[in-house]
Design a protein around this motif. Structure first.
Motif, short mmCIF file in Angstrom:
data_model
loop_
_atom_site.label_atom_id
_atom_site.label_comp_id
_atom_site.label_asym_id
_atom_site.label_seq_id
_atom_site.Cartn_x
_atom_site.Cartn_y
_atom_site.Cartn_z
N ARG A 278 0.86 -1.19 0.00
CA ARG A 278 0.00 0.00 0.00
C ARG A 278 0.90 1.24 0.00
O ARG A 278 2.04 1.19 0.47
CB ARG A 278 -0.91 0.02 1.23
CG ARG A 278 -1.93 -1.10 1.26
CD ARG A 278 -3.06 -0.85 0.30
NE ARG A 278 -3.81 -2.09 0.04
CZ ARG A 278 -4.78 -2.20 -0.84
NH1 ARG A 278 -5.15 -1.15 -1.57
NH2 ARG A 278 -5.41 -3.33 -1.02
N SER A 279 0.34 2.35 -0.49
CA SER A 279 1.12 3.60 -0.63
C SER A 279 1.96 3.94 0.60
O SER A 279 3.15 4.23 0.49
CB SER A 279 0.19 4.78 -0.87
OG SER A 279 -0.75 4.50 -1.83
N GLU A 280 1.31 3.90 1.78
CA GLU A 280 1.97 4.37 2.99
C GLU A 280 3.18 3.50 3.33
O GLU A 280 4.22 3.99 3.75
CB GLU A 280 0.97 4.36 4.18
CG GLU A 280 -0.17 5.37 4.04
CD GLU A 280 -1.24 4.97 3.02
OE1 GLU A 280 -1.23 3.79 2.58
OE2 GLU A 280 -2.05 5.82 2.64
N PHE A 281 3.02 2.19 3.12
CA PHE A 281 4.11 1.24 3.37
C PHE A 281 5.28 1.53 2.43
O PHE A 281 6.44 1.55 2.82
CB PHE A 281 3.58 -0.18 3.15
CG PHE A 281 4.55 -1.27 3.51
CD1 PHE A 281 4.61 -1.80 4.79
CD2 PHE A 281 5.40 -1.80 2.54
CE1 PHE A 281 5.50 -2.81 5.11
CE2 PHE A 281 6.30 -2.82 2.85
CZ PHE A 281 6.35 -3.32 4.14
N LEU A 282 4.96 1.77 1.15
CA LEU A 282 5.99 2.02 0.15
C LEU A 282 6.70 3.35 0.40
O LEU A 282 7.89 3.49 0.14
CB LEU A 282 5.38 2.00 -1.25
CG LEU A 282 4.90 0.61 -1.68
CD1 LEU A 282 4.07 0.71 -2.94
CD2 LEU A 282 6.08 -0.31 -1.92
N LEU A 283 5.95 4.32 0.91
CA LEU A 283 6.56 5.62 1.24
C LEU A 283 7.58 5.43 2.35
O LEU A 283 8.70 5.92 2.28
CB LEU A 283 5.47 6.61 1.68
CG LEU A 283 5.96 7.98 2.13
CD1 LEU A 283 6.51 8.78 0.96
CD2 LEU A 283 4.83 8.78 2.79
N GLU A 284 7.17 4.65 3.36
CA GLU A 284 8.04 4.39 4.51
C GLU A 284 9.33 3.68 4.07
O GLU A 284 10.41 3.92 4.60
CB GLU A 284 7.26 3.51 5.49
CG GLU A 284 7.83 3.45 6.88
CD GLU A 284 7.07 2.41 7.69
OE1 GLU A 284 5.82 2.50 7.75
OE2 GLU A 284 7.72 1.52 8.25
N LYS A 285 9.20 2.81 3.06
CA LYS A 285 10.37 2.03 2.60
C LYS A 285 11.15 2.76 1.51
O LYS A 285 12.09 2.20 0.94
CB LYS A 285 9.92 0.66 2.07
CG LYS A 285 9.18 -0.18 3.08
CD LYS A 285 10.09 -0.63 4.22
CE LYS A 285 9.29 -1.37 5.29
NZ LYS A 285 10.06 -1.56 6.52
N GLY A 286 10.74 3.96 1.16
CA GLY A 286 11.52 4.76 0.22
C GLY A 286 11.23 4.53 -1.25
O GLY A 286 11.98 4.98 -2.11
N PHE A 287 10.14 3.83 -1.56
CA PHE A 287 9.80 3.61 -2.97
C PHE A 287 9.02 4.78 -3.57
O PHE A 287 8.92 4.90 -4.78
CB PHE A 287 8.99 2.33 -3.13
CG PHE A 287 9.81 1.08 -3.05
CD1 PHE A 287 10.35 0.51 -4.19
CD2 PHE A 287 10.05 0.48 -1.83
CE1 PHE A 287 11.12 -0.63 -4.12
CE2 PHE A 287 10.83 -0.67 -1.75
CZ PHE A 287 11.37 -1.23 -2.89
N LEU A 288 8.44 5.59 -2.69
CA LEU A 288 7.65 6.73 -3.16
C LEU A 288 8.19 8.02 -2.54
O LEU A 288 8.85 7.98 -1.49
CB LEU A 288 6.18 6.57 -2.75
CG LEU A 288 5.38 5.45 -3.38
CD1 LEU A 288 4.01 5.36 -2.71
CD2 LEU A 288 5.20 5.67 -4.87
N ASP A 289 7.88 9.13 -3.19
CA ASP A 289 8.33 10.42 -2.65
C ASP A 289 7.27 11.06 -1.76
O ASP A 289 7.59 11.83 -0.87
CB ASP A 289 8.69 11.36 -3.80
CG ASP A 289 9.84 10.82 -4.61
OD1 ASP A 289 10.93 10.64 -4.03
OD2 ASP A 289 9.66 10.53 -5.80
N ALA A 290 6.02 10.75 -2.01
CA ALA A 290 4.96 11.35 -1.21
C ALA A 290 3.66 10.57 -1.39
O ALA A 290 3.46 9.90 -2.40
CB ALA A 290 4.74 12.80 -1.62
N VAL A 291 2.80 10.66 -0.39
CA VAL A 291 1.43 10.18 -0.51
C VAL A 291 0.55 11.40 -0.33
O VAL A 291 0.64 12.09 0.69
CB VAL A 291 1.11 9.10 0.56
CG1 VAL A 291 -0.36 8.70 0.49
CG2 VAL A 291 2.00 7.88 0.36
N VAL A 292 -0.25 11.69 -1.34
CA VAL A 292 -0.99 12.95 -1.35
C VAL A 292 -2.49 12.69 -1.53
O VAL A 292 -2.89 11.92 -2.42
CB VAL A 292 -0.46 13.86 -2.49
CG1 VAL A 292 -1.21 15.17 -2.53
CG2 VAL A 292 1.03 14.11 -2.33
#
Ligand SMILES: [Zn+2]
Length: 320
Positions: A278-292
């Motif tokens: 899920r977005s939030e998990f991927l953000l935490e692991k550095g795969f995403l720059d932001a969840v907006v």
């Protein structure tokens, strides 16, 4: 005095409405037509049930019954838990671009290169999807203004065979990339896809390399590319352009991944953590720059483009 518990479960019917007491003793008001809540066709009038169908729906995020009009008025986000519902490509363009944008690269349709049949012919699936969505394939390209920035925007349509990427999606997105490079306008791609389109076999897989090559040229030309990952962004789309943005930003709670969780669990023989893919998990692991949040997406992209110092040529329209 002990209250009569039976009243907590009974329904009182008046001329205009029905009062339903639920287990918690709270009272909800429903229009009389809402027979669907008392079970299927409880008043013996099938027509009435059909009429209310579609007015209410159950939110997959909070499991609460929500009024669809409320959700639609809230950009298709649940007002109670902020669950982001899927939206179509056209809605996405309306949401991000100023009115008066122009659709481009239309009229491409798949030729069904493998003459593919599964449960039914691929040609038949294409025809049905085209009729239902009014699109030629699972993507729409547009040029227009995003706030003060002239941009090229490519939005995928999940309702068209799961937003799968075949030759037409590949070619359409590549044209958007080339257009952005030639006109020096920032490129935004909104991804929503189940991955490569199996009905086009290896041709669909080739699109990953094709788009990635075009994006490398865009990068050489120093034109910004922002990818917005929405629910779901999976398979070959994640494994190519959806993760190649100068900024990769996602909507909250979006499913983003390459292989499905079951396949991964079977391969690594381990239980996957909560919220995996899920977005939030991927953000935490550095795969995403932001969840907006969807309501902030346009402003966020605008600010990002400003920060990236979009080349002068791209801003000519805004400067006039
Ligand atoms: Zn909800």
């Amino acid at each position: 005095m002990i209250p009569d518990l039976a009243t907590n479960h009974r329904s009182l019917t008046t001329d205009h409405c029905q009062v339903i007491y639920n287990d918690s003793g709270l009272m909800s008001w429903f229009k009389r037509e809402s027979g669907e809540f008392d079970g299927p066709d409880s008043n013996g009038d099938g027509e009435k049930n059909v009429r209310t169908e579609g007015l209410w729906s159950k939110c997959p995020g909070c499991r609460q019954t929500i009024w669809k009009a409320d959700v639609e008025a809230n950009l298709n986000v649940c007002p109670k838990c902020q669950h982001h519902f899927k939206i179509g490509a056209r809605q996405r363009l309306d949401l991000l671009l100023e009115p008066g944008y122009q659709l481009v690269d239309t009229g491409l349709r798949s030729t069904d290169p493998l003459n593919f049949h599964d449960m039914k012919p691929y040609k038949q699936r294409l025809r049905k999807a085209q009729e239902e969505t009014g699109l030629d394939d699972a993507v729409l390209n547009a040029v227009g203004q995003l706030g003060p920035h002239a941009v090229v925007l490519s939005a995928m349509e999940y309702a068209f065979i799961g937003g799968s990427m075949g030759a037409v999606v590949g070619e359409t997105i590549t044209r958007a990339v080339d257009r952005a490079r030639n006109q020096k306008k920032p490129l935004i791609i909104v991804a929503a896809s189940g991955g490569a389109r199996m009905m086009e076999g290896v041709v669909s897989l080739m699109q990953m390399a094709k788009i990635s090559t075009a994006l490398a040229q865009l990068d050489d030309a120093r034109v910004p590319y922002i990818c917005v990952l929405t629910d779901p962004t999976t398979g070959g789309v994640t494994a190519s352009f959806a993760m190649l943005g100068d900024l990769n930003i996602a909507e909250p709670g979006a499913l983003i991944g390459f292989a499905g969780p079951r396949v991964i669990e079977q391969t690594i023989r381990q239980k996957l953590p909560e919220g995996f893919q899920r977005s939030e998990f991927l953000l935490e692991k550095g795969f995403l720059d932001a969840v907006v949040h969807r309501r902030d997406m346009k402003n966020y992209i605008m600010r990002a483009l400003q920060f990236m110092k979009v080349p002068e040529a791209a801003n000519t329209t805004a400067a006039k």
